[in-house]
Design a protein around this motif. Structure first.
Motif, PDB file in Angstrom:
ATOM      1  N   PHE A 208      33.635   5.421  70.340  1.00 13.98           N
ATOM      2  CA  PHE A 208      33.015   5.582  69.025  1.00 13.98           C
ATOM      3  C   PHE A 208      31.726   4.767  69.001  1.00 13.98           C
ATOM      4  N   GLU A 209      30.738   5.304  68.308  1.00 16.99           N
ATOM      5  CA  GLU A 209      29.422   4.677  68.275  1.00 16.99           C
ATOM      6  C   GLU A 209      29.260   3.819  67.025  1.00 16.99           C
ATOM      7  N   TYR A 210      28.691   2.630  67.215  1.00 14.29           N
ATOM      8  CA  TYR A 210      28.427   1.695  66.130  1.00 14.29           C
ATOM      9  C   TYR A 210      27.016   1.147  66.288  1.00 14.29           C
ATOM     10  N   LEU A 211      26.465   0.718  65.167  1.00 17.07           N
ATOM     11  CA  LEU A 211      25.128   0.141  65.162  1.00 17.07           C
ATOM     12  C   LEU A 211      25.213  -1.349  65.517  1.00 17.07           C
ATOM     13  N   VAL A 212      24.326  -1.799  66.371  1.00 15.20           N
ATOM     14  CA  VAL A 212      24.253  -3.207  66.740  1.00 15.20           C
ATOM     15  C   VAL A 212      23.236  -3.890  65.829  1.00 15.20           C
ATOM     16  N   PRO A 213      23.672  -4.767  64.931  1.00 10.40           N
ATOM     17  CA  PRO A 213      22.701  -5.475  64.091  1.00 10.40           C
ATOM     18  C   PRO A 213      21.860  -6.438  64.928  1.00 10.40           C
ATOM     19  N   GLU A 214      20.702  -6.731  64.410  1.00 15.30           N
ATOM     20  CA  GLU A 214      19.815  -7.654  65.115  1.00 15.30           C
ATOM     21  C   GLU A 214      20.472  -9.017  65.279  1.00 15.30           C
ATOM     22  N   SER A 215      21.304  -9.414  64.304  1.00 16.73           N
ATOM     23  CA  SER A 215      21.947 -10.721  64.376  1.00 16.73           C
ATOM     24  C   SER A 215      22.966 -10.811  65.509  1.00 16.73           C
ATOM     25  N   LEU A 216      23.472  -9.664  65.968  1.00 14.85           N
ATOM     26  CA  LEU A 216      24.456  -9.659  67.056  1.00 14.85           C
ATOM     27  C   LEU A 216      23.864  -9.168  68.367  1.00 14.85           C
ATOM     28  N   ASP A 217      22.561  -9.021  68.413  1.00 12.53           N
ATOM     29  CA  ASP A 217      21.933  -8.443  69.601  1.00 12.53           C
ATOM     30  C   ASP A 217      22.238  -9.250  70.853  1.00 12.53           C
ATOM     31  N   ALA A 218      22.151 -10.571  70.781  1.00 21.52           N
ATOM     32  CA  ALA A 218      22.355 -11.392  71.972  1.00 21.52           C
ATOM     33  C   ALA A 218      23.816 -11.446  72.385  1.00 21.52           C
ATOM     34  N   ALA A 219      24.723 -11.444  71.411  1.00 20.19           N
ATOM     35  CA  ALA A 219      26.142 -11.604  71.737  1.00 20.19           C
ATOM     36  C   ALA A 219      26.823 -10.293  72.103  1.00 20.19           C
ATOM     37  N   ALA A 220      26.314  -9.170  71.579  1.00 15.23           N
ATOM     38  CA  ALA A 220      26.976  -7.883  71.790  1.00 15.23           C
ATOM     39  C   ALA A 220      26.591  -7.306  73.144  1.00 15.23           C
TER      40      ALA A 220
ATOM     41  N   LEU B  39      25.564   5.360  61.170  1.00 13.21           N
ATOM     42  CA  LEU B  39      26.479   4.574  61.987  1.00 13.21           C
ATOM     43  C   LEU B  39      26.882   3.304  61.251  1.00 13.21           C
ATOM     44  N   LEU B  40      28.139   2.995  61.309  1.00 16.38           N
ATOM     45  CA  LEU B  40      28.610   1.721  60.779  1.00 16.38           C
ATOM     46  C   LEU B  40      28.208   0.601  61.745  1.00 16.38           C
ATOM     47  N   PRO B  41      27.928  -0.581  61.224  1.00 19.71           N
ATOM     48  CA  PRO B  41      27.558  -1.686  62.119  1.00 19.71           C
ATOM     49  C   PRO B  41      28.787  -2.360  62.718  1.00 19.71           C
ATOM     50  N   LEU B  42      28.590  -3.028  63.825  1.00 21.18           N
ATOM     51  CA  LEU B  42      29.629  -3.907  64.351  1.00 21.18           C
ATOM     52  C   LEU B  42      29.924  -4.990  63.328  1.00 21.18           C
ATOM     53  N   ARG B  43      31.207  -5.276  63.117  1.00 19.87           N
ATOM     54  CA  ARG B  43      31.550  -6.326  62.154  1.00 19.87           C
ATOM     55  C   ARG B  43      31.230  -7.702  62.720  1.00 19.87           C
ATOM     56  N   ARG B  44      31.696  -7.944  63.939  1.00 13.57           N
ATOM     57  CA  ARG B  44      31.398  -9.217  64.594  1.00 13.57           C
ATOM     58  C   ARG B  44      31.801  -9.128  66.050  1.00 13.57           C
ATOM     59  N   VAL B  45      31.283 -10.060  66.819  1.00 15.02           N
ATOM     60  CA  VAL B  45      31.678 -10.216  68.207  1.00 15.02           C
ATOM     61  C   VAL B  45      32.733 -11.312  68.261  1.00 15.02           C
ATOM     62  N   VAL B  46      33.941 -10.950  68.695  1.00 14.05           N
ATOM     63  CA  VAL B  46      35.044 -11.904  68.699  1.00 14.05           C
ATOM     64  C   VAL B  46      34.768 -13.047  69.658  1.00 14.05           C
ATOM     65  N   SER B  47      34.263 -12.730  70.817  1.00 14.44           N
ATOM     66  CA  SER B  47      33.962 -13.743  71.824  1.00 14.44           C
ATOM     67  C   SER B  47      32.798 -13.241  72.665  1.00 14.44           C
ATOM     68  N   GLY B  48      31.932 -14.146  73.043  1.00 15.82           N
ATOM     69  CA  GLY B  48      30.818 -13.764  73.886  1.00 15.82           C
ATOM     70  C   GLY B  48      31.171 -13.595  75.345  1.00 15.82           C
ATOM     71  N   GLU B  49      32.437 -13.794  75.693  1.00 19.57           N
ATOM     72  CA  GLU B  49      32.874 -13.661  77.081  1.00 19.57           C
ATOM     73  C   GLU B  49      33.040 -12.181  77.423  1.00 19.57           C
ATOM     74  N   PRO B  50      32.296 -11.658  78.399  1.00 19.47           N
ATOM     75  CA  PRO B  50      32.434 -10.237  78.773  1.00 19.47           C
ATOM     76  C   PRO B  50      33.679 -10.021  79.624  1.00 19.47           C
ATOM     77  N   VAL B  51      34.824  -9.866  78.969  1.00 23.09           N
ATOM     78  CA  VAL B  51      36.101  -9.820  79.675  1.00 23.09           C
ATOM     79  C   VAL B  51      36.350  -8.510  80.389  1.00 23.09           C
TER      80      VAL B  51
END
Length: 728
Positions: free
Chosen positions: A53-65, A97-109
């Motif tokens: 599913f596609e979601y919008l990446v907000p500018e505030s989450l650009d580095a973490a997403a 597109l709905l935005p991402l709510r948040r990035v739970v962790s910046g670790e790319p698991v």
């Protein structure tokens, strides 16, 4: 008179009236400047949602997403978990597109290689990507993520280029603040050293060549029949040398074994070969779910971040994110622990075979026995056989004798004894030179009882479960509900007497203690008082163990007695005979070679073919004959099979939507419910059989039918198993 007023909502006395809610005005979202669209795998169970599913990446989450991180997204009015698979510039969806709510962790698991493998596993077993990712990625442990990373293990690790955004860990950090999580280093470490000569592989035809090929960067695939579990040629030492060869070629390695005891054996062999664990500054991570969530996640992160170049673990470690994987090993692929009990029910052997093809790594399938599936890999040319020549087999293995009723005819009435005279004499002689192993197929004391007069099975009067004894002077109890069977009488003849039908390991140890007064008796098993023993000293003792719980003896056992061959080889499943031989060979491999006096006695009238294969020490011969018979009867692995189990109407609906060339539907037939269970809506099972070439089409068609069922919310429950372990 005043005008109309707004109705009032009465409140309870003493409660403050809340302020009126104000409608929330969503803030204006600024999308990320580059790659503003995230494709997310949402962690939801319904099969019809098995897509990205596609979601919008907000500018505030650009580095973490970043691809591979855990995220929270809005789906169907609620926040749900998901994995960010990739970011793209343009969306396929034409609406908002709905935005991402948040990035739970910046670790790319979730690495790209593991994501591709998970998708392939889901397609292979007609499952969903979300189900597979739950198996592949362990639950997050926030405290472990914040731990400081260890320094490089050695000079080779120190020379490893770091990822572009990875901070260099100082020798003496001024503060314990954790570093920012980063992606794994894209460049593997330099080779540790030239690979030493693989001495443990010397007895096997093709063994040294396999290791040299791995060290040179190749991707050979081999099925290996190991001979012994003692001495310098033991299987764990051979696995360790193959891992060293992979590291010498600058690539990582993954070893998957059935249980934690085998993990300990491999880790000890690796440490002896100069590869200690990550905690000791080495490159080896132990990935076992039984170690707890923190230890498991710590080992997972060590592999993800490139600290660990070698992962040794149990079933779930088949998905470990080893960077630049060069060798994947599965030991004892016939063990039931390698079959995942959760949907979509993949098997470690097949998962690593897929991984070998996707990542171009070498594959080693090893065991003392030989499964029919492994033999199929050899006979189709997909893998090569690594085995010893017959003279080497005879020199490296103990002498094996089968004490059947024919062999014991001269013993007269004593031939019916559970421990006949020849076995008793071997035990007595072998005790003078070391420990002796006694394998019994049943745990407990007396797990099965019968009527002493008519021999009918003794059943619980409440739930009809089997009655058994937990100790000698105990009252019989039910194995299902635990009720005590006081005042029991047989339903068939009314007699109150009971007799033992199956004798367990505890009762066997008690009988041996009486037969050999003064001898030390040890019991190893999951239900034994001392649990499963890892090893026993090289002193005279009788060691009673259930299959899979046999402890190691440093110099090997002087002898082994395998009791109740008829019980051990009984069963109606397709793999009953190879599985019985696998258990017997695993115990026999712990015994000293015949040149050092080692003996193995198989007691009882077991099935003829596995008995003869044990005496000849020929697991490949039995597997080859079994494979030929299955091919003639169109049984797996010569064909692809899927089992559809559920209520009759639901199964019929799934089958009606299938359209696969060459499909043969067997059934549906009723599934035997446990005795005493409610059968208001009995289940049925249908077997779907197609040629090997149509296996992918079958899995795709079944998955599509189940997705339609999910979207339409059809009633009833259905379970799908592709290539089930047992088709009986």
């Amino acid at each position: 008179m005043s005008g109309p007023t707004e109705p009032e909502q009465p409140t309870l006395a003493g409660l403050a009236v809340p302020a009126p809610r104000r409608p929330r005005t969503p803030p204006t979202l600024t999308p990320a400047a580059t790659l503003p669209v995230a494709r997310v795998c949402v962690d939801l169970a319904p099969p019809h949602l098995d897509r990205t599913f596609e979601y919008l990446v907000p500018e505030s989450l650009d580095a973490a997403a970043r691809p591979g991180v855990r995220v929270k997204v809005r789906f169907a009015g609620q926040d749900v978990d998901g994995w960010l698979l990739e970011r793209v510039a343009d969306a396929e969806h034409t609406g908002r597109l709905l935005p991402l709510r948040r990035v739970v962790s910046g670790e790319p698991v979730l690495t790209p290689a593991v994501a591709r493998l998970a998708r392939a596993v889901a397609d292979r077993w007609a499952g969903t990507l979300a189900d597979v990712l739950r198996l592949a990625v362990p639950p997050r442990h926030a405290r472990v993520e914040g731990e400081r990373r260890p320094a490089p293990a050695d000079a080779a690790d120190a020379a490893t280029p770091a990822a572009p955004d990875e901070p260099t860990t100082p020798a003496a950090p001024p503060a314990p603040a954790p570093p920012a999580p980063v992606a794994p280093a894209p460049v593997p470490p330099a080779p540790v050293a030239p690979a030493p000569e693989p001495t443990a592989w010397a007895p096997y035809r093709g063994g040294p060549a396999f290791c040299r090929h791995v060290a040179a960067g190749g991707a050979p695939r081999a099925v290996w029949s190991a001979l012994t579990a003692v001495g310098e040629h033991r299987w764990s030492a051979a696995v360790a040398q193959a891992v060293v060869a992979s590291l010498a070629g600058g690539r990582g390695a993954l070893v998957v074994v059935p249980d934690a005891r085998d993990v300990d054996r491999v880790c000890a062999a690796l440490a002896k070969a100069g590869l200690p664990g990550v905690a000791d500054g080495g490159p080896v991570a132990r990935l076992v779910a039984d170690d707890g969530p923190a230890a498991r996640y710590r080992a997972f992160l060590a592999a993800l971040r490139g600290t660990a170049r070698v992962v040794v673990g149990t079933r779930a470690s088949a998905f470990a994110p080893v960077a630049d994987l060069g060798l994947a090993v599965v030991w004892d692929d016939g063990d039931g622990q390698h079959a995942e009990p959760r949907a979509p029910y993949p098997h470690v052997r097949e998962v690593l075979a897929l991984r070998s093809e996707l990542e171009g790594c070498a594959l080693l399938v090893g065991a003392h026995g030989r499964t029919v599936e492994a033999q199929h890999l050899v006979e189709t040319g997909w893998a090569h056989e690594v085995a010893a020549e017959r003279p080497v087999v005879r020199a490296s293995t103990p002498r094996v004798r089968a004490l059947t009723s024919v062999e014991l005819a001269r013993e007269g009435p004593a031939a019916a004894a559970r421990l006949p005279g020849p076995a008793w004499r071997v035990l007595k002689e072998a005790l003078a030179s070391g420990p002796v192993l006694v394998q019994t197929p049943r745990a407990g004391y007396v797990p099965v009882l019968a009527c002493g007069r008519c021999r009918a099975s003794a059943r619980c009067t409440a739930c009809h479960g089997p009655l058994g004894l937990t100790r000698g002077a105990a009252t019989p109890s039910c194995g299902w509900c635990g009720r005590l069977a006081t005042g029991w009488q047989c339903d068939e003849c009314g007699a109150p007497a009971l007799r033992s039908v199956r004798v367990g390991s505890e009762r066997t140890a008690e009988e041996l203690g009486r037969a050999f007064p003064g001898a030390t008796v040890r019991v190893s098993g999951a239900r034994a008082e001392g649990g499963v023993l890892a090893s026993v000293p090289d002193r005279p003792a009788l060691v009673v163990a259930t299959p899979g719980a046999e402890p190691d003896a440093p110099s090997g056992y002087a002898a082994a007695v395998l009791l109740d061959a008829a019980v051990a080889s009984a069963g109606s499943g397709l793999g009953a005979e190879p599985d019985a031989l696998r258990r017997w060979l695993a115990a026999a491999a712990l015994v000293r070679p015949a040149g050092e006096g080692g003996q193995v006695l198989l007691v009882g009238d077991g099935l003829v073919r596995p008995t003869q294969a044990l005496v000849r020490w020929d697991p490949a011969g039995l597997a080859s004959r079994e494979l030929a018979e299955r091919a003639e009867l169109h049984l797996p692995p010569a064909v692809r099979v899927a089992a559809v189990t559920g209520v009759r109407d639901a199964v019929a609906a799934v089958l009606a939507r299938l359209d696969v060339p060459g499909l043969e539907v067997l059934g549906p037939v009723p599934v035997d419910a446990p005795e005493g269970a409610a059968t208001l809506d009995p289940e049925v099972r249908a077997l779907l059989r197609v040629p090997l070439g149509a296996g992918r089409a079958l899995a795709h068609a079944v998955a599509a039918s189940v997705a339609i069922r999910s979207a339409r919310r059809e009633g009833g429950a259905v379970r799908i198993e592709v290539d089930p372990a047992d088709v009986t």
